[in-house]
Design a protein around this motif. Structure first.
Motif, short mmCIF file in Angstrom:
data_model
loop_
_atom_site.label_atom_id
_atom_site.label_comp_id
_atom_site.label_asym_id
_atom_site.label_seq_id
_atom_site.Cartn_x
_atom_site.Cartn_y
_atom_site.Cartn_z
N LEU A 151 -2.30 11.15 -2.19
CA LEU A 151 -1.22 10.17 -2.04
C LEU A 151 -0.73 10.13 -0.60
O LEU A 151 -0.52 9.06 -0.02
N VAL A 152 -0.57 11.34 -0.03
CA VAL A 152 -0.10 11.40 1.36
C VAL A 152 -1.15 10.78 2.29
O VAL A 152 -0.81 10.02 3.20
N ALA A 153 -2.42 11.08 2.02
CA ALA A 153 -3.48 10.55 2.88
C ALA A 153 -3.52 9.03 2.81
O ALA A 153 -3.69 8.36 3.83
N ALA A 154 -3.36 8.48 1.60
CA ALA A 154 -3.40 7.03 1.45
C ALA A 154 -2.27 6.38 2.25
O ALA A 154 -2.46 5.33 2.86
N GLY A 155 -1.10 7.02 2.25
CA GLY A 155 0.01 6.47 3.02
C GLY A 155 -0.17 6.69 4.51
O GLY A 155 0.05 5.80 5.32
N ALA A 156 -0.62 7.92 4.87
CA ALA A 156 -0.71 8.28 6.29
C ALA A 156 -1.76 7.44 7.01
O ALA A 156 -1.66 7.23 8.22
N GLY A 157 -2.75 6.96 6.27
CA GLY A 157 -3.80 6.16 6.88
C GLY A 157 -3.27 4.91 7.57
O GLY A 157 -3.92 4.36 8.45
N ALA A 175 0.84 -1.20 0.00
CA ALA A 175 0.00 0.00 0.00
C ALA A 175 0.87 1.25 0.00
O ALA A 175 0.62 2.20 -0.76
N ILE A 176 1.88 1.26 0.85
CA ILE A 176 2.69 2.47 0.96
C ILE A 176 3.54 2.65 -0.30
O ILE A 176 3.68 3.77 -0.80
#
Lengths: 274, 530
Positions: free
Chosen positions: B18-24, A196-197
């Motif tokens: 993109l940041v939100a998807a990672g930060a989640g 995911a990351i």
């Protein structure tokens, strides 16, 4: 209703055929498509971007903005599969374990699983016997697939290839590992969180490179601005910029392929599956 | 930085998603705030763009990757696109802050993916609006559609099936559009809208161009759910979660109509669309069918959100019909209605969210007594409903005025009749709800008064809210079921304030509709259309 559908489709198909009558001939050098913009790309690609492969330069530079969003489409597909399919693992269901020394298979319920034991190995409920030939062949192949994938990514400038193709190959190597062995072994090596990351990071490399150009003071995705950072002139910077975004694309595509496979093959449980 | 505004309006949401998807994966609260900040920046950028365009009167062009128009991709912000950008970013921002609680409960442990998709959807629509490239439009359409399917798919138990339906029809629509772009490329060798507009007048008689026009338009009509191809819309909007419906229902159809206007006027030039093809009669007929069908079906619904979905189909008919009248009044009305209808639909879906939060289901019959329980909310709802009906001075009246005047000027009396008929039906629809909510006493799902603070959300969890406005008031009626006090219990302020803000906006839009038409829409319509 079925007949209505068939009639509509036939009419649509006939219309499509009918309107092709006005098309230019195949390979016609005087067709609008080959006289309007194509000559510019053919004549100026090298002097504009220093990339010998015209397709790559159109894809990742002249129309790089489109490609960035195509990569985002792939990420969106990954996020969509995760959002819709992923369900937390339910620990109340039973699992199967094999006692290695005796070969006896036992069924365990509740959460009294023999964790950390080295005589019990977890097996899938629809367990297929260990196949030496398939396993060995796949393990042998995976390295070469990955090596070839890196070649495809790196040589996108000169030959057919690039981030999308290389990324798919990289993803396929992990999926092949999961198919030939089992899903848990693959997840242990390449976890869901990693996938995911990495998928967001891949697109972030692309969009971030574009935004960096914007902060330096040029237009979004104008890689020429990266020249001073990369220590090259403005033209060569475009070529290097393309490589940077190709790496981002490969990373995103690989991670999303794997992530989608994990979710689809296990119906979102990521516990056992193909 | 101001020269980069056309890029920032889409790049900031993209990077934020993109940041939100990672930060989640690290923090459950962060994605929401990242999304809110990104949408706010995007909204401010589009307001600045609109101000700049209105002040200078010149369209802003932004070259992506530094390549000039036909070779590379350019963004063109003119009066029309700047206005629609403001609408999109505003709706997305307000809907998200107004539905924070729903996001937290309905998308538990998936906040990262949800907020990322939410912002991506907005970015897709923003890009579709700002782009000056026919193929780039398709790519962004893909982003918006794909994230839209994901957002809609998570809702009631029937949501996945409704989404699958939407996916099939939406994909067909998008494919048709892409096929049209392909035909255009074969005929002209270009993908840039302004470039195409200079080529097309010289090849009016080409059957490839004609088919490209037909198939692009058909694709867009499927995407905007006009009458014969509307099947996906009611299910998709009414089964999904409120926060998704509140984003997608006001925006998808409206942005698709904007794209139809853009394709017909900017790409295929008005001379080609209205002069050569002249589709007025057939398109207005389809629009009339859509208006009548949408209104009558809305009348048959018991479920509040489903009723709203059918009203949307009728409203699509308003805009398509108004645009294809082909005169200045009609086109102005259609464009003004894009803004007004987005605001009205947002208000109504936010109201639906509050009703569901309050009563736990979506039936109209559960709205009993809500005027006594939630006076502020219901005041806002009344305003939104009157606007949909078209009562002055709310905004719905003014766009209908333009549409009807356009219809009379064009001699399309059937269209005028359909508009008036639909307004009457809307009046029946909403006055029925007023009656239920005003005259019939509230029936709580819980019996005792001490449980009054707990409200069943439709997922079955109990939410205890500390921030409620609470004041006990003696209920004077004698026929009440529970004889005690009726507690005024408005939704929490973060839910109520954005909703009321949108409702007030409906009035403001109505009062200033003259200046919107004169300062923005007037310049958005080519001089050829009289």
């Amino acid at each position: 209703m079925k007949i209505l559908g068939k009639i509509t489709i036939t009419i649509c198909g006939l219309l499509l055929l009918f309107f092709t009558s006005d098309f230019p001939d195949w390979g016609d050098v005087n067709s609008p498509a080959s006289t309007h913009l194509s000559p510019y790309f053919i004549e100026h690609t090298i002097e504009d971007t220093a990339v010998p492969n015209i397709v790559t330069s159109v894809l990742a530079d002249y129309r790089g903005y489109d490609t960035m969003f195509e990569t985002t489409v792939i990420l969106t597909a990954g996020l969509a599969c995760f959002l819709l399919l992923r369900i937390p693992r339910k620990d109340s269901i039973h699992r199967y374990y094999r006692h290695e020394p005796t070969g006896v298979t036992i069924r365990v319920e509740g959460d009294r699983y023999p964790k950390g034991s080295n005589v019990f190995t977890r097996i899938d409920s629809s367990w297929v016997p260990y196949d030496l030939i398939i396993n060995f062949t796949c393990r042998l192949l995976i390295h070469f697939i990955q090596l070839f994938a890196l070649y495809v990514v790196a040589h996108g400038h000169h030959s057919p290839g690039g981030g999308f193709q290389g990324g798919v190959l990289l993803g396929a190597s992990v999926i092949l590992f999961a198919i030939s062995g089992n899903l848990r072994a693959a997840i242990k090596r390449f976890g869901e969180k990693t996938a995911a990351i990495l998928s967001s990071t891949g697109v972030f490399i692309y969009a971030g490179a574009g935004a960096l150009c914007l902060f330096i003071g040029e237009q979004f995705l104008n890689y020429s601005a990266l020249g001073p950072l990369l220590g090259t002139d403005r033209i060569m910077a475009r070529s290097h910029g393309i490589l940077i975004v190709e790496i981002g694309v490969a990373m995103a595509v690989m991670a999303v392929m794997i992530w989608i496979y994990y979710n689809l093959s296990s119906a979102g449980k990521q516990d056992e599956g193909l | 930085m101001t020269s980069n505004l056309p890029a920032l309006v889409i790049i900031v949401p993209l990077l934020a998603s993109l940041v939100a998807a990672g930060a989640g994966w690290f923090n459950r609260k962060a994605p929401f705030y990242i999304a809110v900040i990104a949408l706010l920046i995007s909204f401010i950028s589009s307001v600045l763009l609109l101000a700049q365009v209105v002040a200078t009167g010149v369209a802003i062009e932004y070259q992506m990757a530094g390549w000039p128009a036909p070779v590379g991709i350019v963004y063109v912000i003119d009066h029309l696109s700047a206005m629609v950008l403001v609408v999109i970013t505003f709706v997305a921002f307000v809907n998200l802050i107004g539905n924070r609680q729903a996001v937290e409960t309905e998308f538990k442990n998936k906040e990262g993916a949800f907020n990322a998709l939410y912002v991506l959807f907005t970015a897709g629509l923003v890009g579709m609006t700002a782009t000056g490239d026919a193929f780039n439009l398709y790519v962004l359409l893909e982003i918006a559609s794909l994230s839209g399917y994901a957002l809609i798919g998570l809702g009631s138990s029937r949501a996945p099936l409704a989404t699958l339906n939407y996916l099939f029809l939406g994909t067909i629509g998008a494919t048709f559009y892409l096929l049209g772009v392909g035909y255009l490329y074969i005929a002209t060798g270009s993908l840039n809208m302004a470039d195409l507009a200079t080529i097309i007048p010289s090849m009016m008689n080409s059957s490839t161009i004609l088919f490209a026009f037909i198939i692009c338009l058909t694709g867009l009509l499927v995407k905007m759910a006009i009458f014969p191809v509307h099947g996906w819309l009611p299910g998709a909007y009414s089964e999904s979660s409120t926060v998704s419906a509140g984003l997608i229902a006001p925006l998808t159809t409206k942005v698709t109509i904007y794209i139809m206007v853009r394709i017909c006027l900017t790409l295929f030039t008005p001379e080609y669309t209205f002069g050569y093809i002249d589709p007025t009669d057939i398109m207005v007929a389809i629009a009339v069918a859509s208006i009548i069908f949408g209104s009558l079906s809305a009348l048959a619904q018991k479920d509040f959100k489903r009723m709203l979905s059918y009203i949307i189909i009728a409203e699509v008919g308003y805009m398509v019909g108004g645009f294809f009248l082909g005169n200045r009044m009609g086109v102005s009305g259609a464009i003004l209605h894009i803004v007004n209808d987005a605001a009205m639909t947002l208000a109504l879906f936010m109201a639906a969210g509050i009703f569901i939060w309050k009563t736990g289901d979506e039936k109209q019959s559960s709205l009993k007594g809500l005027y006594a329980k939630m006076p502020f909310t219901m005041a806002g709802f009344t305003l939104a409903a009157l606007s949909v009906v078209g009562v002055p001075p709310t905004c719905g009246f003014f766009s209908k005025w333009y549409l009807i005047s356009g219809g009379i000027a064009a001699g399309q009396y059937l269209f005028v009749g359909a508009l008036i008929f639909s307004s009457l039906i809307n009046a029946v629809l909403f006055f029925r709800i007023f009656e239920i909510a005003l005259f019939e006493p509230f029936k709580s799902h819980h019996h005792a008064g001490d449980e009054e603070d707990k409200v069943e959300s439709h997922h079955g969890e109990t939410i205890v809210d500390p921030g409620v406005i609470e004041s006990a008031q003696q209920y004077s009626g004698s026929d009440s079921h529970d004889h005690g006090a009726i507690v005024i219990k408005e939704p929490p302020l973060p839910m109520l304030v954005p909703f009321l803000g949108v409702c007030v906006l409906l009035l403001i839009l109505g009062l200033y509709s003259g200046s919107i038409v004169n300062n923005i829409i007037h310049f958005a319509i080519p001089a050829g259309i009289i």
